[in-house]
Design a protein around this motif. Structure first.
Motif, PDB file in Angstrom:
ATOM      1  N   SER A   1      39.499  40.116  33.757  1.00  0.00           N
ATOM      2  CA  SER A   1      39.746  40.215  35.200  1.00  0.00           C
ATOM      3  C   SER A   1      39.073  39.094  35.995  1.00  0.00           C
ATOM      4  N   PRO A   2      37.849  38.631  35.631  1.00  0.00           N
ATOM      5  CA  PRO A   2      37.298  37.479  36.374  1.00  0.00           C
ATOM      6  C   PRO A   2      38.170  36.230  36.245  1.00  0.00           C
TER       7      PRO A   2
ATOM      8  N   ASP B   1      41.236  36.773  38.466  1.00  0.00           N
ATOM      9  CA  ASP B   1      40.852  36.628  39.869  1.00  0.00           C
ATOM     10  C   ASP B   1      40.755  35.152  40.244  1.00  0.00           C
ATOM     11  N   GLU B   2      40.114  34.372  39.387  1.00  0.00           N
ATOM     12  CA  GLU B   2      39.949  32.941  39.642  1.00  0.00           C
ATOM     13  C   GLU B   2      41.305  32.247  39.719  1.00  0.00           C
TER      14      GLU B   2
ATOM     15  N   LYS C   1      44.291  33.658  40.391  1.00  0.00           N
ATOM     16  CA  LYS C   1      45.006  34.087  41.596  1.00  0.00           C
ATOM     17  C   LYS C   1      44.503  33.325  42.818  1.00  0.00           C
ATOM     18  N   ALA C   2      43.192  33.132  42.890  1.00  0.00           N
ATOM     19  CA  ALA C   2      42.616  32.392  44.010  1.00  0.00           C
ATOM     20  C   ALA C   2      43.114  30.952  44.026  1.00  0.00           C
TER      21      ALA C   2
ATOM     22  N   VAL D   1      47.763  39.554  46.059  1.00  0.00           N
ATOM     23  CA  VAL D   1      46.926  40.594  45.462  1.00  0.00           C
ATOM     24  C   VAL D   1      47.613  41.952  45.480  1.00  0.00           C
TER      25      VAL D   1
ATOM     26  N   GLN E   1      33.028  43.711  39.916  1.00  0.00           N
ATOM     27  CA  GLN E   1      33.353  43.477  41.315  1.00  0.00           C
ATOM     28  C   GLN E   1      34.397  44.476  41.772  1.00  0.00           C
TER      29      GLN E   1
ATOM     30  N   GLY F   1      36.749  40.221  44.171  1.00  0.00           N
ATOM     31  CA  GLY F   1      36.710  39.201  43.132  1.00  0.00           C
ATOM     32  C   GLY F   1      37.583  38.006  43.455  1.00  0.00           C
ATOM     33  N   ILE F   2      38.818  38.256  43.929  1.00  0.00           N
ATOM     34  CA  ILE F   2      39.736  37.161  44.226  1.00  0.00           C
ATOM     35  C   ILE F   2      39.279  36.408  45.468  1.00  0.00           C
TER      36      ILE F   2
END
Length: 294
Positions: A115-116, A119-120, A122-123, A165, A231, A235-236
């Motif tokens: 998931s981290p 998230d990275e 997606k950002a 998201v 988180q 996170g995103i």
């Protein structure tokens, strides 16, 4: 033995497909429509571009990390148990409910491991959309009964983090009258030529239409396991803020004053992400980027 077969890539991809490309190198696939439109033609026609069905159907995309993607990022996985957990609707009727529940719990735990990374990614996809590096395309509803059959460019300032998201794979947006919102895949390839989650120096012998991989494969894996408490929701946003501040730092565009840069990051998050962040939280998010400056 594993064999890679050459495939034609689609012109457009869903936003979530851009995320999975950046994370794992998963390429989107061309989809023929359910009536076989394009099958008898020399070149297959992706039904994303077919006026016969546009807006009525979307590509069937796995909206979760695949077992081989988890394994490639350094997380061995029980494939059968994992797939049962993410696709319980496909389970055989004789599967015990407790077994199914255990598999669903197992799948969630496995997905937390990456998931981290997601998230990275997606950002970074969001920032590329907002900066105009990735171009969005969509149909616009003309009225309640009909719509134009022409794609139009989506302005960069249209994108919000919540669009990526809350509904990451497919959506229509009545706010702007958009339907069938996609991203140009050639932009994805040029902006993100190398996936972040795994490097794979596999070798093999190239034939006309496929590549046969060598028997001995020693992939180099880049993997980072999350530290501390998981988180919850930010996170995103955190990844997006860190990516933006890192970009400004690399370009020498930060003020050089820690308090001013933290305040800028707080205001940037509020304006661009609609996420309010306290000063103390923001300092934890970007403190290592700002370094020891006063």
């Amino acid at each position: 033995m594993r064999v890679y077969v050459e495939a034609k890539l689609p012109e457009l991809c869903l936003p979530i497909e851009a995320v999975f490309w950046l994370a794992f190198g998963r390429a989107p696939e061309i989809h023929l429509d359910e009536w076989g439109y394009g099958i008898d033609m020399e070149e297959p026609v992706d039904y994303r571009l077919s006026p016969n069905v546009v807006g009525d159907t979307y590509p069937d995309v796995d909206e979760f990390p695949l077992p081989e993607e988890l394994a490639a990022t350094g997380h061995p996985v029980d494939e059968a148990k994992y797939l049962l957990g993410v696709r319980p609707e496909r389970a055989a009727s004789w599967i015990d409910n407790e077994v199914e529940k255990e598999a669903m719990s197992y799948a969630k735990e496995m997905q937390k491991l990456v998931s981290p990374l997601l998230d990275e990614c997606k950002a970074e996809v969001f920032l590329a959309l907002r900066n105009g590096k990735l171009r969005g395309r969509a149909f616009r509803w003309a009225d309640e009964e009909a719509r134009s059959h022409f794609f139009e460019d989506i302005p960069a300032d249209y994108w919000t983090l919540s669009l990526l998201v809350d509904e990451p794979a497919r959506f229509d947006d009545a706010r702007e009258g958009y339907a069938c919102i996609y991203v140009l895949f050639e932009d994805v390839l040029s902006t993100f030529p190398t996936p972040k989650g795994v490097t794979n120096p596999e070798t093999g012998e190239r034939t006309v239409f496929s590549t046969v991989l060598d028997e001995k494969i020693s992939p180099e894996v880049k993997s980072s396991k999350p530290r501390g408490a998981p988180q919850k929701g930010d996170g995103i946003a955190k990844a997006a803020v860190r990516a933006e501040m890192s970009r400004l730092s690399d370009e020498g565009r930060l003020s050089g004053k820690k308090e001013a840069d933290i305040q800028y990051a707080i205001e940037w998050s509020e304006k661009n992400l609609s996420v309010s962040v306290s000063r103390s939280s923001m300092q934890r998010w970007i403190g290592d980027i700002l370094g020891t400056r006063p």
